[in-house]
Design an enzyme around this catalytic site. Structure first.
Site, PDB file in Angstrom:
ATOM      1  N   SER A   1     -32.822 -43.278  16.805  1.00 37.06           N
ATOM      2  CA  SER A   1     -34.156 -43.127  17.398  1.00 37.06           C
ATOM      3  C   SER A   1     -35.149 -42.539  16.407  1.00 37.06           C
ATOM      4  CB  SER A   1     -34.100 -42.191  18.613  1.00 37.06           C
ATOM      5  OG  SER A   1     -33.554 -42.836  19.721  1.00 37.06           O
TER       6      SER A   1
ATOM      7  N   HIS B   1     -38.475 -36.568  23.505  1.00 44.24           N
ATOM      8  CA  HIS B   1     -38.024 -37.654  22.616  1.00 44.24           C
ATOM      9  C   HIS B   1     -39.198 -38.487  22.098  1.00 44.24           C
ATOM     10  CE1 HIS B   1     -35.967 -41.532  21.692  1.00 44.24           C
ATOM     11  NE2 HIS B   1     -34.938 -40.753  21.383  1.00 44.24           N
TER      12      HIS B   1
ATOM     13  N   TYR C   1     -31.350 -58.365  19.258  1.00 48.37           N
ATOM     14  CA  TYR C   1     -31.993 -59.677  19.355  1.00 48.37           C
ATOM     15  C   TYR C   1     -32.636 -60.067  18.020  1.00 48.37           C
ATOM     16  CZ  TYR C   1     -31.258 -58.820  24.300  1.00 48.37           C
ATOM     17  OH  TYR C   1     -30.686 -58.546  25.505  1.00 48.37           O
TER      18      TYR C   1
ATOM     19  N   GLN D   1     -48.527 -27.282   5.859  1.00 48.05           N
ATOM     20  CA  GLN D   1     -47.953 -28.485   6.443  1.00 48.05           C
ATOM     21  C   GLN D   1     -46.653 -28.823   5.730  1.00 48.05           C
ATOM     22  OE1 GLN D   1     -50.355 -32.089   7.766  1.00 48.05           O
ATOM     23  NE2 GLN D   1     -49.694 -32.716   5.746  1.00 48.05           N
TER      24      GLN D   1
ATOM     25  N   VAL E   1     -46.321 -31.084  10.668  1.00 44.62           N
ATOM     26  CA  VAL E   1     -45.623 -32.023   9.787  1.00 44.62           C
ATOM     27  C   VAL E   1     -46.544 -33.188   9.442  1.00 44.62           C
ATOM     28  CG1 VAL E   1     -43.307 -31.478  10.637  1.00 44.62           C
ATOM     29  CG2 VAL E   1     -44.662 -33.250  11.787  1.00 44.62           C
TER      30      VAL E   1
ATOM     31  N   ALA F   1     -32.247 -54.012  20.104  1.00 42.77           N
ATOM     32  CA  ALA F   1     -32.201 -54.119  18.632  1.00 42.77           C
ATOM     33  C   ALA F   1     -31.445 -55.354  18.167  1.00 42.77           C
ATOM     34  CB  ALA F   1     -31.562 -52.857  18.048  1.00 42.77           C
TER      35      ALA F   1
ATOM     36  N   ASN G   1     -26.595 -45.387  18.696  1.00 43.14           N
ATOM     37  CA  ASN G   1     -25.807 -44.253  18.191  1.00 43.14           C
ATOM     38  C   ASN G   1     -24.337 -44.396  18.567  1.00 43.14           C
ATOM     39  OD1 ASN G   1     -28.270 -43.249  17.351  1.00 43.14           O
ATOM     40  ND2 ASN G   1     -28.481 -41.843  19.081  1.00 43.14           N
TER      41      ASN G   1
ATOM     42  N   ASP H   1     -41.289 -45.166  25.114  1.00 41.70           N
ATOM     43  CA  ASP H   1     -40.418 -43.988  25.086  1.00 41.70           C
ATOM     44  C   ASP H   1     -40.667 -43.110  26.306  1.00 41.70           C
ATOM     45  OD1 ASP H   1     -38.860 -41.707  23.816  1.00 41.70           O
ATOM     46  OD2 ASP H   1     -38.950 -43.075  22.127  1.00 41.70           O
TER      47      ASP H   1
ATOM     48  N   ASN I   1     -53.181 -32.819   8.637  1.00 43.19           N
ATOM     49  CA  ASN I   1     -54.198 -31.849   9.051  1.00 43.19           C
ATOM     50  C   ASN I   1     -53.946 -30.450   8.495  1.00 43.19           C
ATOM     51  OD1 ASN I   1     -51.899 -31.352  10.436  1.00 43.19           O
ATOM     52  ND2 ASN I   1     -52.791 -31.400  12.481  1.00 43.19           N
TER      53      ASN I   1
HETATM   54 CA   LIG Z   1     -49.673 -32.321  10.263  1.00 37.51          CA
END
Ligand SMILES: [Ca+2]
Length: 379
Positions: free
Chosen positions: A324, A166, A274, A100, A183, A272, A257, A130, A179
């Site tokens: 993001s 995304h 607000y 991992q 990652v 963002a 961006n 999303d 796990n």
């Molecule tokens: Ca993992």
């Protein structure tokens, strides 16, 4: 000793009966492969000898099971496979370390140390507004607990299908599972909810975002992550953001961006911008503002947003850039902190994240600075 000799002798006889003629020819010019061979009963070298397997072809003899690791020709392997005293003949399959990766941003927000302290985001519900989340991804399937799509067409009505990638990437930064593979996410046991407000091309509307916020309120979400936005102000989108905040939800969004290299002007996007929403700027591995990261007085916190490795659909992992990618680092740190301090209100949690951020300088670029989970938990 007597018994061994006896069985060896009897095996020789049995073996002879089973040697097909082709073996003698093939054993001379064999193209050897490595095999694992399991005997039905004690491992007997005599069986092997009968097939022309030499001492030097025996690479290893196992202790606990009657298994040998052998160099065999294809014909030898075939012959052994048909032998009544051989249980299995298998090609020795290739294996690789299943390891991992901890992306740099996860470490930068102190998540592994927070995990060591016993916090994982367990029990905290995070809505990912999303493009959907690929819920079959091995790094995400344990944590995706529900979802909703604002679209009714068949291509986009499934929140667990992410044709863009995304949303799956954002979700992995928040809560990729611990796990042993893929990652690691910031809050690796947080509950993820796929709220599909952007279609498979990454497009959507303010009405869709408002519907997603409404779903999040109705379904008792703790945190909303919005790695999305637009340049147009909307009183109704602001009203929905405020409503979520007043209902006790922590609302986090990408600053945008649209930054310029000089950092001149106010380029923070909506929602963002607000007051009820935490605007997150993107930083690189040197804790510098990413040149694309939007700037302005509304920037509240900073988080990693350059070369961010996370999950993509189809059991994949890729590096993306953007605010993001920064926003879900803040959502994950918020989840860790809220698990540690469940008595905090959303505004108290927000204050804690601000007070414990690492000051990086220019507040129009960085807000209060880099979000830090251990500092927030210990505050
Ligand atoms: Ca993992």
């Amino acid at each position: 000793m007597k018994r061994i000799l006896f069985s060896f002798a009897s095996l020789l006889i049995v073996s002879l009966l089973f040697i097909p003629g082709v073996f003698a020819q093939d054993s001379t010019d064999k193209q050897s492969e490595r095999y694992l061979v399991m005997f039905d009963g004690p491992a007997e070298a005599g069986i092997l000898n009968a097939f022309g397997v030499k001492e030097s072809d025996i690479l290893h003899e196992f202790d606990l099971l009657p298994v040998m690791h052998l160099d065999l020709s294809t014909e030898q392997a075939k012959g052994l496979k048909n032998h009544p005293q051989i249980k299995f003949v298998e090609e020795d399959a290739r294996a690789e370390a299943f390891s991992q990766t901890t992306p740099w941003g996860i470490t930068r927000v102190q998540a592994p140390d927070a995990h060591q302290m016993g916090y994982s985001g367990n029990g905290v519900k995070v809505a990912i507004l999303d493009t959907g989340i690929d819920a079959s991804h091995p790094d995400l399937q344990a944590n995706v607990q529900g979802g909703y799509s604002v679209f009714s067409d068949s291509a986009n009505n499934n929140p667990f299908y992410d044709g863009d990638g995304h949303g799956t990437h954002v979700a992995g930064t928040v809560a990729a599972a611990n796990n042993g593979g893929g990652v690691l996410g910031v809050s690796h046991q947080a509950d993820l909810y796929a709220v599909k407000v952007l279609d498979n091309n990454g497009g959507g509307s303010y009405s869709g975002i408002a519907q997603g916020i409404e779903w999040s309120i109705n379904n008792d979400m703790d945190i909303i992550n919005m790695s999305l936005g637009g340049s147009a102000h909307s009183s109704i989108l602001e009203a929905y953001s405020n409503l979520a905040y007043n209902e006790g939800i922590l609302v986090v969004a990408a600053a945008g961006n649209s930054g310029n290299a000089w950092g001149i002007g106010d380029t923070v996007a909506y929602p963002a911008k607000y007051d009820s929403v935490i605007a997150v700027a993107a930083t690189d591995q040197n804790n510098n503002r990413a040149s694309f990261s939007s700037h302005g007085p509304a920037v509240e916190l900073s988080a990693p947003g350059v070369n961010v490795l996370s999950t993509v659909p189809g059991n994949g992992h890729q590096s993306y850039n953007g605010t993001s990618m920064a926003s879900p680092h803040v959502a994950g740190v918020a989840a860790l902190t809220w698990q540690a301090k469940p008595y905090l209100s959303n505004s108290q949690l927000r204050q804690t994240l601000q007070n414990t951020a690492l000051n990086l300088g220019n507040s129009n670029f960085y807000g209060h600075g880099l979000v830090r989970s251990v500092n927030a938990i210990q505050n």
